[in-house]
Design a protein around this motif. Structure first.
Motif, PDB file in Angstrom:
ATOM      1  N   ARG A   1       0.853  -1.184   0.000  1.00 23.68           N
ATOM      2  CA  ARG A   1       0.000   0.000   0.000  1.00 23.68           C
ATOM      3  C   ARG A   1       0.892   1.238   0.000  1.00 23.68           C
ATOM      4  O   ARG A   1       1.833   1.322   0.799  1.00 23.68           O
ATOM      5  N   SER A   2       0.599   2.155  -0.866  1.00 23.77           N
ATOM      6  CA  SER A   2       1.375   3.385  -0.910  1.00 23.77           C
ATOM      7  C   SER A   2       0.454   4.550  -0.602  1.00 23.77           C
ATOM      8  O   SER A   2      -0.663   4.632  -1.127  1.00 23.77           O
ATOM      9  N   VAL A   3       0.956   5.440   0.281  1.00 24.74           N
ATOM     10  CA  VAL A   3       0.116   6.561   0.652  1.00 24.74           C
ATOM     11  C   VAL A   3       0.918   7.844   0.535  1.00 24.74           C
ATOM     12  O   VAL A   3       2.090   7.882   0.899  1.00 24.74           O
ATOM     13  N   SER A   4       0.289   8.867  -0.031  1.00 23.40           N
ATOM     14  CA  SER A   4       0.981  10.146  -0.197  1.00 23.40           C
ATOM     15  C   SER A   4       0.296  11.199   0.657  1.00 23.40           C
ATOM     16  O   SER A   4      -0.926  11.309   0.653  1.00 23.40           O
ATOM     17  N   MET A   5       1.148  11.970   1.365  1.00 25.87           N
ATOM     18  CA  MET A   5       0.584  12.943   2.300  1.00 25.87           C
ATOM     19  C   MET A   5       1.135  14.324   2.009  1.00 25.87           C
ATOM     20  O   MET A   5       2.292  14.481   1.612  1.00 25.87           O
ATOM     21  N   ARG A   6       0.291  15.315   2.213  1.00 25.12           N
ATOM     22  CA  ARG A   6       0.741  16.708   2.078  1.00 25.12           C
ATOM     23  C   ARG A   6       0.714  17.342   3.465  1.00 25.12           C
ATOM     24  O   ARG A   6      -0.307  17.354   4.138  1.00 25.12           O
ATOM     25  N   VAL A   7       1.913  17.876   3.834  1.00 27.62           N
ATOM     26  CA  VAL A   7       2.045  18.488   5.156  1.00 27.62           C
ATOM     27  C   VAL A   7       2.213  19.986   4.975  1.00 27.62           C
ATOM     28  O   VAL A   7       2.977  20.434   4.105  1.00 27.62           O
ATOM     29  N   VAL A   8       1.453  20.748   5.775  1.00 29.76           N
ATOM     30  CA  VAL A   8       1.538  22.214   5.690  1.00 29.76           C
ATOM     31  C   VAL A   8       2.246  22.748   6.932  1.00 29.76           C
ATOM     32  O   VAL A   8       1.905  22.371   8.053  1.00 29.76           O
ATOM     33  N   PHE A   9       3.236  23.584   6.709  1.00 30.63           N
ATOM     34  CA  PHE A   9       4.015  24.187   7.802  1.00 30.63           C
ATOM     35  C   PHE A   9       3.662  25.658   7.884  1.00 30.63           C
ATOM     36  O   PHE A   9       3.536  26.336   6.873  1.00 30.63           O
ATOM     37  N   GLN A  10       3.541  26.131   9.092  1.00 31.69           N
ATOM     38  CA  GLN A  10       3.128  27.528   9.257  1.00 31.69           C
ATOM     39  C   GLN A  10       3.646  28.046  10.592  1.00 31.69           C
ATOM     40  O   GLN A  10       3.479  27.396  11.628  1.00 31.69           O
ATOM     41  N   SER A  11       4.265  29.219  10.530  1.00 33.59           N
ATOM     42  CA  SER A  11       4.677  29.851  11.785  1.00 33.59           C
ATOM     43  C   SER A  11       3.905  31.153  11.930  1.00 33.59           C
ATOM     44  O   SER A  11       3.594  31.810  10.936  1.00 33.59           O
ATOM     45  N   TYR A  12       3.580  31.493  13.156  1.00 32.64           N
ATOM     46  CA  TYR A  12       2.891  32.759  13.411  1.00 32.64           C
ATOM     47  C   TYR A  12       3.895  33.869  13.693  1.00 32.64           C
ATOM     48  O   TYR A  12       3.520  35.002  13.868  1.00 32.64           O
ATOM     49  N   GLU A  13       5.206  33.499  13.777  1.00 31.56           N
ATOM     50  CA  GLU A  13       6.207  34.482  14.181  1.00 31.56           C
ATOM     51  C   GLU A  13       7.091  34.972  13.039  1.00 31.56           C
ATOM     52  O   GLU A  13       7.529  36.109  13.043  1.00 31.56           O
ATOM     53  N   ASP A  14       7.385  34.094  12.107  1.00 32.69           N
ATOM     54  CA  ASP A  14       8.245  34.536  11.016  1.00 32.69           C
ATOM     55  C   ASP A  14       8.022  33.647   9.793  1.00 32.69           C
ATOM     56  O   ASP A  14       7.236  32.701   9.844  1.00 32.69           O
ATOM     57  N   THR A  15       8.716  33.972   8.722  1.00 32.35           N
ATOM     58  CA  THR A  15       8.671  33.133   7.537  1.00 32.35           C
ATOM     59  C   THR A  15       9.597  31.956   7.764  1.00 32.35           C
ATOM     60  O   THR A  15      10.745  32.132   8.179  1.00 32.35           O
TER      61      THR A  15
END
Lengths: 336, 793
Positions: free
Chosen positions: B752-766
Motif C-alpha cells: 500500500r502506498s500513501v501520499s501525504m501533504r504536510v503544511v508548515f506555518q509559523s505565526y512568528e516569522d517566515t
C-alpha cells in the motif's frame, strides 16, 4: 534637421499594419531603442538651444500622436484576437448547470419552526416533556377523570396500566407549572399518539401546546394572541372566529376556525360546506388544573391552546392525505 | 345528534333560515356539522281517494283500483294489500318522476291498463318503509300536489353535542338553547293523560331500590290491553330523520320520548315480571345474564340491575333481558323511567362494549326532575298509538337533590373575560338558559343551577355560560399586560438548529418516522439480549404488530423508508432523521433518548454530463459525521466496528472522548435482504445527548497568520496493519509548526502506498528552507521507525 514628412512617413507605415506581428515590428521600428525617434533625438543633441527646443517640441508631438495611434491599433488587434479565442471556445450555454447538492426539511419541521418562530417573537419559550407519560400527567392533572371517554383504549396507546403514550402535548403544561412559579409563558412542540390510522389520522402526529399564566391574563388576551398568530401564519386577511367548545382542562373553551383557504368561505368538500376550518383548540386554564399544580386560582389566571402541526401543514400546503407525511416519499419531500 | 327543524318547531318558533340557525347554534358551542335538506324527490304525485277496489282478473296478488283525483277517475293496478276504499293515497300520475331516473308511464299490467301507480313512503323518499302504500291523512284534499305539502320538506340539523352537554341530547334540549338564541321560552308538549278503571299501579306493582346512590329516582307506570302495530307516519318519519329505525308503536314511543325529552325509557312485559315487582340492585359478584339480543352478558360487582321476584330482568340503562322483553303477545306493559348513576352506567357499558342511545344519555347525566314527566308523556303516546288503558297512579322512589347554587362576582366575570358586560346583560344571559339569580349584593350574586346542567359546578362554569350567550365575537382582542422577557434558545435548540442547517447544506433530506417499530426489527438487526436495544417498551394495544413496540434504534424505520423509495424508482437517497428512542429501565422506569440517523445510498447524482460520480462508500458517511461533529465543536475517532448488523469490512464505531457515541458503515447485505433492499446502504446513528454534552458552540477568533505557509509532500509504503490515522497523528505531534496533514493519494501495488501533504506555518516569522528541511527529516525519521512503514523513493 528636417522633420517635415516624418508624420506622413509614420502614418504610411502604420497604415500598412495588417496584424499584431506587423504592429510589433512597426512599433519597434518607430518607438524602439534603435527606432526612428531614437534617431531624431540623437540628432537633436546637435542643434543649438533655440532650435532644439522647437524641434524637440515638434518631435514629441509626433511621438505622442504615434503612441496613441499604435495603442489604438494594439487594442484593436487584441480585441480581434480575444473575440477569436472566445469564438473558438464557445460553449452551449443551454446545457444544464451544475447545481450544488442541498437537502430539505420535512414539511412538519418547516411548519413547526414557523409556529415556534411566531410565538417566540411574542415572548413564549420552548418547553418539552416525555413522549411516554403517566396517566396522571396525561389525564388526571388535566381534569380528565378516569371514566372520561378520552381515556378509552380506542383512543390511547397504553404501555401498561397507568402509563400511556401522550395523547396531547398538554402534560407539558402541568410539568412546567409544577417546576416553576407564575408567570409562565411557554409553547411545547412534540409528537403525540392516538390509536388511529386512516386518510385523516396517523397513530403519531405533532402538536404545539401553548400556555400563558400570570396575574390578570384574560380571555380577551387569548383572543388577541391567537389572532396575531393566525394572521402571521395564514396571512393578514385571513378571516377567523372563536367558537365555544369543550375541553376538560379549559373554561371557557374556544375552538378557533379560519375561513376555508380552498373555497374562501363559499363552502366546499374540505370545509364540509361550512366555509370554516378548525385550526386550534384553546381556553382559559380550568381552576381545577391550577389547584392540581398548587397554584392559587384566586390570584392567577391563564390561557392555554393546542394545535395539530400536520393539520396546519395540510392546509398551508394543500395536502389531502395525512399519511403522506410519514411515507417520506422523496417525490413528496422534494416539494418543500 | 340529528334534529329535524320541523320537530324543533313544536317547542320554539323557528322564524329564521336553517343556515342562520345552524350558524348561531355553532357560535353557541353546539356545532352544526351539517344541514340535511329534505326536498321532494318526485314530481307529478297527487293525493287521491280510493273509490273502488276490484280483484285483478288475471293475477291473484294484484288489484285494480279506481282513484278519484278530484278532477277525474283513474284506473290503477296495485300490488299492495294495505289499501281499502276511502283511503287517501299518493298517486304518481302518468309522467310523474320518482327519484333520479324512474318515470311513471301508462302501461298494461296483465292486460289491464294502469294510469299511474300508488306509492309507498320509500318510493316517495320519505322513510324507508316499503311495506305498503303510504296512507295520507284525510286532511289532504284530493288533487293536491304532494310536492307542495310540508311533509315533503324539512331540514335536519346535525348537531355535534359536546361531551359535557348531555342536556342537549334531545330535541327539547336543543330547543332550550334555540329559545335562548331567539329570545323565546321553549315550551314542553301539552297533553292530558287519560286513565281508566279503579285499579292503581300501587296495587299491582311493587318497587324497591336497594341503593339510591346508584338509582336516586325510579318511576313505574302500567298500561293494559295494548296492541302492537306500526307507528303512524309522522312518528316514523321523525324517528327515521333523527337517525333511528322505527320498529313498532311501543318501542317507537320509548325511542320517540327519548329523542324528544332526553329520557331513556324501558318497557317490560308486565305479565312476565315474577311476583309483579321491580327491585333496583347493585350486583355483588359475577353472573351471566341473557339480554334481549340473545347474548349472554357477564355481570360484575357494581353493575346496576333491574330485578323481578326471581332475578335480573334488565341491565339498568343499557339493555333489557330476553326474559321480560315486549313480544307480539304482550298485552300489558310496565314502563320504567329512571335516573341511574352516570359513572356506573359508563363503567358497565364500557365493560360490556355496548354503547346504546340510552346508555349514552345516562352516562352524560339526564334531567332527574324530568323523569316523571317523560313517563307520563310516553304513557299518553302509547295510549294514543296502541290503545289499551292506562292504569292510575304510579310507583315511584325519588331521592331529591337540591339544585346547586354558586356565588359569583361581576369582577370575576369581566376580569376573566376582559369585558365590560353590564349587570343587566349578565342577568338576561343567565335567565335565558334557565340559570336564575336567587340572591344579589353589590359585588355579585348567587345562581341556582337546574339539575339538567351537570356541567356547571363552579364560578368558571358560570362565566363560560355568560361568555357563550354574550357571544365570543363580542369579546375584544387585547394584548396581555405582562413583563417583557427575552426568550433565549436552549442549548439543545441551538444544537438541533445547527444540525439541521448542516444536513440541509450537505444534501440530506429530513424524514420523520413513527416512534414505533416491530420486535422483528430487533431480531433482524441481530441485537443480542444483553444489549440495551433489546430492552424495548411494548405497547399494550398497538395498531399492528409492525408498530408493536417503541423503537430502540432509528435505523430499521429509516431502512424501511429507503426500501419504500427504492421500490418506487428512486436510486440515490440521502436521508437524515432526528428522533427519539425508548428503553425499558429497571424497576419499571422508561428512558427516552434523542438520536440522529443518517443513511445514504447510490451516488450523489445519478449522472452528469460533466463529470463522473462514483458510488457512495464508507468515507462518504464517515465524512458526513466528521463534518457534523466538527461543526458542533467536537472531534470524533473511529474504532473497529462492534455492531452485529454492520458489514465489518467497511464499518466503524464512532467515539467521542473515548465514549461510544454511535456507529457508521454499511448494513450487512443479508439484513438488507430482509428489507428487500438490493443496493448498499451506508448509514450512521449518533447519540445526540453525547454530542450535546461534549459539544462547544463558543466562537473565538484566532489571528490570521501574517507569514506564508509552506507545503511538502511525502510518500510512504504502509503495511495494511498500520492504520493511516496513526501516521497522521504522529506527524501532527512532531511540531506545532505542522498545521495540517492531508492524504492526497493512496494506491496498492504489492504494497500500500500513501501520499501525504504536510503544511508548515509559523505565526512568528517566515519559515526558512533549512527549518522545513529539518522538520521533513524528522517526519521521515519518526515514521520509518514504525514497523511496516518505509519511505517511497
Amino acid at each position: 534637421m528636417d522633420i517635415s514628412g516624418l508624420k506622413e512617413k509614420i502614418d504610411s507605415e502604420i497604415s500598412r499594419i495588417a496584424n499584431i506581428e506587423d504592429l510589433k515590428r512597426v512599433k519597434v521600428s518607430i518607438l524602439g531603442r534603435k527606432g526612428l525617434f531614437a534617431d531624431y533625438i540623437d540628432q537633436l543633441k546637435t542643434l543649438d538651444k533655440e532650435l532644439r527646443r522647437d524641434a524637440g517640441k515638434a518631435i514629441n508631438e509626433i511621438k505622442s500622436w504615434a503612441d496613441v495611434r499604435l495603442g489604438e491599433l494594439e487594442k484593436h488587434f487584441n480585441d480581434i484576437e480575444r473575440q477569436k479565442r472566445e469564438q473558438d471556445s464557445l460553449i452551449d450555454i443551454t446545457m444544464p448547470g451544475t447545481t450544488p447538492v442541498f437537502g430539505k426539511k420535512h414539511p412538519i419541521t418547516l411548519t413547526l419552526e414557523e409556529i415556534i418562530r411566531i410565538f417566540a417573537s411574542l415572548g413564549f419559550a420552548v418547553a418539552e416533556g416525555p413522549d411516554i407519560e403517566t396517566e396522571f400527567y396525561n389525564f388526571e392533572s388535566l381534569n380528565i377523570p378516569s371514566d372520561h371517554p378520552a381515556r378509552d383504549m380506542q383512543d390511547t396507546f397504553y404501555i401498561r396500566p397507568g402509563v400511556v403514550l401522550r395523547t396531547h402535548t398538554s402534560p407539558v403544561q402541568i410539568r412546567t407549572m409544577e417546576a416553576q412559579l407564575p408567570p409562565v409563558k411557554i409553547i411545547a412542540p412534540g409528537s403525540v399518539y392516538r390509536c388511529d390510522n386512516d386518510i385523516s389520522h396517523t397513530p403519531m402526529f405533532h402538536q404545539v401546546e401553548g400556555l400563558m399564566v400570570d396575574k390578570n391574563v384574560r380571555f380577551s388576551d387569548l383572543k388577541g394572541i391567537l389572532s396575531i398568530f393566525i394572521h402571521e401564519m395564514f396571512g393578514p386577511d385571513t378571516p377567523l372566529r372563536f367558537r365555544p367548545s369543550y375541553f376538560p382542562f379549559t373554561e371557557p373553551s374556544a375552538e378557533v376556525d379560519i375561513g376555508c383557504v380552498i373555497c374562501r368561505g363559499e363552502g366546499c368538500r374540505v370545509c364540509k360546506d361550512t366555509g370554516w376550518l378548525e385550526i386550534l383548540g384553546s381556553g382559559m386554564v380550568h381552576p381545577q388544573v391550577f389547584r392540581n399544580v398548587g397554584y392559587d386560582q384566586e390570584e392567577i389566571t391563564g390561557f392555554a391552546f393546542g394545535m395539530g402541526v400536520e393539520r396546519i401543514a395540510m392546509i398551508k400546503f394543500g395536502i389531502d392525505d395525512i399519511r403522506q407525511f410519514y411515507y417520506n416519499d422523496i417525490r413528496f419531500l422534494s416539494q418543500f | 345528534m340529528k334534529v329535524p327543524i320541523e320537530w324543533l318547531n313544536e317547542f320554539v318558533v323557528i322564524d329564521i333560515e336553517p343556515e342562520d340557525l345552524a350558524k348561531r347554534l355553532t357560535m353557541r358551542g353546539l356545532e352544526v356539522e351539517g344541514l340535511e335538506k329534505f326536498a321532494p324527490r318526485f314530481t307529478g304525485v297527487i293525493a287521491g281517494t280510493i273509490t273502488r277496489i276490484d280483484a285483478h282478473p288475471n293475477a291473484d296478488n294484484l288489484s285494480v283500483c279506481s282513484i278519484d283525483t278530484g278532477r277525474e277517475e283513474l284506473t290503477v293496478v296495485c300490488g299492495a294489500s294495505n289499501i281499502s276504499v276511502n283511503d287517501r293515497v299518493p298517486l304518481a300520475t302518468v309522467g310523474a318522476a320518482l327519484g333520479q331516473d324512474f318515470v311513471v308511464g301508462k302501461r298494461k299490467v296483465r292486460g289491464i291498463e294502469s294510469f299511474g301507480m300508488l306509492c309507498s313512503e320509500k318510493e316517495l323518499g320519505l322513510t324507508d318503509d316499503h311495506s305498503g302504500i303510504f296512507t295520507l291523512p284525510d286532511a289532504i284534499t284530493p288533487g293536491s300536489d304532494l310536492a307542495n305539502l310540508p311533509i315533503a320538506h324539512d331540514t335536519v340539523l346535525d348537531v355535534s353535542v359536546p361531551p359535557n352537554r348531555g342536556d342537549c341530547l334531545s330535541v327539547f334540549g336543543i330547543a332550550r338553547e334555540v329559545a335562548s338564541i331567539l329570545r323565546q321560552k321553549a315550551k314542553l308538549p301539552n297533553f292530558t293523560l287519560q286513565t281508566y278503571g279503579d285499579g292503581r299501579v300501587e296495587d299491582e306493582l311493587d318497587l324497591a331500590i336497594h341503593d339510591t346512590k346508584a338509582c336516586p329516582r325510579y318511576v313505574l307506570k302500567l298500561i293494559k290491553g295494548i296492541s302492537l302495530a306500526p307507528s303512524p307516519f309522522w312518528m316514523r318519519r321523525r324517528i327515521t330523520r333523527s337517525g333511528m329505525r322505527p320498529i313498532n308503536n311501543i318501542v317507537d314511543v320509548t325511542n320517540y320520548v327519548m329523542l324528544e325529552l332526553g329520557q331513556p325509557l324501558h318497557a317490560f312485559d308486565f305479565d312476565r315480571l315474577t311476583d309483579s315487582r321491580i327491585e333496583v340492585k347493585v350486583a355483588q359478584g359475577s353472573s351471566n345474564f341473557r339480554t334481549l339480543d340473545s347474548i349472554d352478558r357477564p355481570l360484575e360487582t357494581g353493575d346496576i340491575l333491574i330485578c323481578d321476584g326471581s332475578g335480573p330482568v334488565a341491565v339498568a340503562g343499557i339493555m333489557g333481558g330476553e326474559n321480560s322483553e315486549i313480544t307480539g303477545a304482550t298485552k300489558n306493559m310496565a314502563l320504567e323511567s329512571a335516573y341511574f348513576n352516570p359513572f356506573s352506567i359508563r363503567a358497565t357499558a364500557r365493560r360490556l362494549g355496548i354503547r346504546s342511545e340510552a346508555s349514552l344519555r345516562f352516562e352524560k347525566g339526564i334531567d332527574i326532575d324530568n323523569v316523571g314527566y317523560a313517563a307520563e308523556r310516553a304513557m299518553y303516546l302509547m295510549h294514543e298509538l296502541a290503545g289499551g288503558t292506562v292504569v292510575k297512579g304510579q310507583r315511584e322512589i325519588f331521592e331529591k337533590t337540591e339544585p346547586r347554587t354558586i356565588y359569583i362576582t361581576y369582577s370575576n366575570i369581566n376580569g376573566l373575560l376582559g369585558t365590560h358586560i353590564s349587570h343587566d346583560a349578565v342577568t338576561r344571559a343567565l335567565r335565558s338558559i334557565d340559570l336564575h339569580i336567587t340572591k344579589e349584593d353589590e359585588n355579585g350574586f348567587l345562581v341556582s343551577v337546574p339539575n339538567f346542567r351537570h356541567d356547571i359546578g363552579e364560578t368558571a362554569d358560570i362565566i363560560e355560560e355568560i361568555s357563550r350567550v354574550h357571544g365570543f365575537e363580542h369579546i375584544p382582542d387585547t394584548s396581555p399586560v405582562a413583563v417583557l422577557k427575552p426568550q433565549k434558545l436552549t442549548q439543545k435548540e441551538r444544537f438541533l438548529s445547527l444540525i439541521k442547517e448542516y444536513c440541509l447544506g450537505t444534501g440530506f433530506y429530513e424524514i420523520i418516522n413513527f416512534s414505533f417499530f416491530s420486535i422483528k426489527d430487533i431480531e433482524n438487526f441481530l441485537i443480542p439480549g444483553d444489549d440495551e436495544r433489546s430492552r424495548y417498551v411494548p405497547i399494550m394495544n398497538p395498531i399492528s404488530r409492525d408498530w408493536g413496540v417503541m423503537r430502540t434504534m432509528m435505523m430499521p424505520s429509516v431502512l424501511r423508508c429507503m426500501a419504500y423509495n427504492l421500490n418506487r424508482g428512486a436510486k440515490n437517497l440521502r436521508f437524515f432523521e432526528k428522533g427519539k428512542v425508548f428503553f425499558q429501565e429497571s424497576a419499571g422506569g422508561i428512558s427516552e433518548r434523542t438520536m440522529l440517523c443518517f443513511a445514504i445510498t447510490g451516488r450523489q447524482k445519478e449522472y452528469s454530463w460533466k463529470e463522473k460520480h462514483s458510488d457512495y462508500d464508507f468515507f462518504d458517511i464517515k465524512g458526513a459525521i466528521e463534518g457534523l461533529v466538527e461543526r458542533l465543536g467536537v472531534s470524533c475517532q473511529v474504532e473497529a466496528a462492534t455492531e452485529p448488523f454492520l458489514d465489518h469490512g467497511r464499518s466503524a464505531d464512532i467515539m467521542i472522548d473515548g465514549i461510544k457515541a454511535g456507529w457508521a458503515g454499511a448494513i450487512r447485505d443479508d439484513i438488507l435482504q430482509l428489507y428487500e433492499i438490493e443496493q448498499t446502504i451506508y448509514c450512521a446513528e449518533l447519540r445526540f445527548d453525547i454530542i450535546l454534552e461534549k459539544g462547544n458552540l463558543t466562537l473565538q477568533y484566532k489571528p490570521i497568520p501574517r507569514y506564508p505557509q509552506s507545503t511538502r509532500d511525502f510518500s510512504f509504503y504502509a503495511d495494511d496493519r498500520v492504520p493511516i490515522a496513526i501516521l497522521v497523528e504522529k506527524i501532527k505531534g512532531i511540531s506545532p509548526l505542522i498545521v495540517s496533514v492531508g492524504i492526497f493519494d493512496m494506491f496498492r501495488k504489492e504494497m500500500r502506498s500513501v501520499s501525504m501533504r504536510v503544511v508548515f506555518q509559523s505565526y512568528e516569522d517566515t519559515l526558512t528552507d533549512e527549518r522545513i528541511n529539518a522538520l521533513q527529516e524528522q517526519i521521515i525519521g519518526e515514521l520509518t521507525k514504525i514497523d511496516g512503514i518505509s519511505l517511497r523513493a
